[in-house]
Design a protein around this motif. Structure first.
Motif, PDB file in Angstrom:
ATOM      1  N   ILE A  40       0.736  -1.308   0.131  1.00 55.54           N
ATOM      2  CA  ILE A  40      -0.124  -0.007  -0.013  1.00 55.54           C
ATOM      3  C   ILE A  40       0.813   1.261   0.077  1.00 55.54           C
ATOM      4  O   ILE A  40       1.723   1.634   0.863  1.00 55.54           O
ATOM      5  CB  ILE A  40      -0.990   0.003   1.191  1.00 55.54           C
ATOM      6  CG1 ILE A  40      -1.529  -1.248   1.473  1.00 55.54           C
ATOM      7  CG2 ILE A  40      -1.835   1.205   1.160  1.00 55.54           C
ATOM      8  CD1 ILE A  40      -2.357  -1.413   2.601  1.00 55.54           C
ATOM      9  N   THR A  41       0.618   2.098  -0.954  1.00 54.97           N
ATOM     10  CA  THR A  41       1.547   3.153  -1.064  1.00 54.97           C
ATOM     11  C   THR A  41       0.782   4.537  -0.918  1.00 54.97           C
ATOM     12  O   THR A  41      -0.327   4.623  -1.607  1.00 54.97           O
ATOM     13  CB  THR A  41       2.168   3.331  -2.354  1.00 54.97           C
ATOM     14  OG1 THR A  41       2.825   1.984  -2.730  1.00 54.97           O
ATOM     15  CG2 THR A  41       3.326   4.405  -2.468  1.00 54.97           C
ATOM     16  N   LEU A  42       1.072   5.348  -0.023  1.00 53.71           N
ATOM     17  CA  LEU A  42       0.494   6.461   0.134  1.00 53.71           C
ATOM     18  C   LEU A  42       1.255   7.836   0.643  1.00 53.71           C
ATOM     19  O   LEU A  42       2.527   7.357   1.144  1.00 53.71           O
ATOM     20  CB  LEU A  42      -0.619   6.477   0.910  1.00 53.71           C
ATOM     21  CG  LEU A  42      -0.690   6.198   2.388  1.00 53.71           C
ATOM     22  CD1 LEU A  42      -2.267   5.793   2.838  1.00 53.71           C
ATOM     23  CD2 LEU A  42       0.065   4.562   2.638  1.00 53.71           C
ATOM     24  N   SER A  43       1.100   9.084   0.811  1.00 45.99           N
ATOM     25  CA  SER A  43       1.567   9.924   1.504  1.00 45.99           C
ATOM     26  C   SER A  43       1.586   9.879   2.884  1.00 45.99           C
ATOM     27  O   SER A  43       0.877   9.555   3.620  1.00 45.99           O
ATOM     28  CB  SER A  43       1.023  11.408   0.656  1.00 45.99           C
ATOM     29  OG  SER A  43      -0.059  11.817   1.533  1.00 45.99           O
ATOM     30  N   THR A  44       2.546  10.765   3.404  1.00 48.70           N
ATOM     31  CA  THR A  44       2.584  11.057   4.832  1.00 48.70           C
ATOM     32  C   THR A  44       1.319  11.475   5.472  1.00 48.70           C
ATOM     33  O   THR A  44       0.674  10.988   6.394  1.00 48.70           O
ATOM     34  CB  THR A  44       3.849  11.874   5.343  1.00 48.70           C
ATOM     35  OG1 THR A  44       4.981  11.463   4.868  1.00 48.70           O
ATOM     36  CG2 THR A  44       3.655  12.101   6.789  1.00 48.70           C
TER      37      THR A  44
END
Length: 284
Positions: free
Chosen positions: A242-246
């Motif tokens: 799962i890739t996402l921003s801070t």
């Protein structure tokens, strides 16, 4: 588990992160008009001023031990005794001018920094914490987590994003990643044989992973990856990244909004990713 910038680990670094985070809330408050103070936030029933009042109240209680004497109405957003306790500090300041609440925060934050900077205090010294006596380092991490979360609530309400690469952000991410094995295996109930990896693209960039295995109590157990802990993985393990921003990751982990309110991408099992994100909330 890796983070960049890394979360502070020594007492001086934690005090600096605490001071920077509380000062950020003060600085935001100094820019607020009366209308800004009245803006609703992601915490049900709380305005921008209420958020600041909450920080003031909890820091004051931890410093003095004094509990505000005020009756709390039966608000819909107050659902248990702990919530009523927290609400007392907010209720006490509901008729106060916002600027005065900000003045209070500046004063109590300076006293707290002085307390944590005492020459005889160590990171293991036991001090009063929100959940009882605790080592100073643990106490500071807990308070940084809470205050930085509310700082982001205020920023979101005001439309003034920022401080996502700060010590407070790194402490939040560090505590989240440390909780990930429990959140994935127990809270989300991800089945054994799955590997879940979370990639934060920044400003606090980091990666943490969990391999889920069977345990003696019949419940899935999460084993942290990238930590030096070996595990008997299987070539048939199912990997989900799962890739996402801070910003997206910390908002979800704070329970602010649903999955439709954040952007993320998935490589692997979409259902596993959804279940993990739905159960990622770890902020009390």
């Amino acid at each position: 588990m890796s983070l960049h910038p890394a979360a502070p680990e020594d007492l001086a670094g934690l005090v600096t992160a605490y001071q920077q985070t509380t000062q950020a809330v003060v600085d935001l408050g100094r820019t607020c008009s009366d209308a800004d103070f009245d803006l609703p936030t992601a915490c049900p029933g709380w305005t921008v001023k209420d958020q600041i009042s909450h920080v003031v109240g909890l820091e004051s209680w931890l410093h003095t031990g004094e509990v505000p004497r005020v009756d709390v109405p039966d608000y819909d957003h107050v659902q248990h005794e702990a919530g009523k306790f927290v609400e007392r500090s907010v209720e006490l300041r509901r008729t106060m001018v916002g600027a005065k609440v900000v003045d209070e925060l500046e004063t109590i934050a300076a006293k707290r920094v002085e307390q944590f900077s005492a020459p005889d205090l160590t990171i293991d010294s036991v001090v009063q914490g929100a959940w009882g006596p605790a080592p100073a380092g643990e106490n500071l991490r807990t308070r940084i987590l809470d205050i930085w979360t509310h700082e982001q609530d205020i920023r979101q309400a005001l439309g003034r994003p920022g401080n996502l690469d700060s010590g407070g952000a790194s402490v939040f991410m560090d505590l989240l990643f440390a909780s990930l094995p429990r959140l994935v295996a127990r809270n989300a109930g991800i089945e054994p044989g799955n590997v879940v990896i979370i990639d934060s693209t920044g400003p606090v960039a980091g990666r943490a992973g969990v391999w889920v295995e069977d345990s003696d109590d019949g419940k899935p157990r999460g084993i942290p990856l990238f930590s030096g802990i070996a595990h008997d993985g299987d070539p048939e393990d199912v990997f989900t990244t799962i890739t996402l921003s801070t910003d997206a990751l910390t908002r979800r982990a704070a329970g602010r909004g649903g999955l439709e309110d954040i952007h993320y991408t998935v490589h692997g099992d979409e259902d596993v990713a959804r279940r993990v994100l739905e159960n990622l909330v770890f902020v009390p």
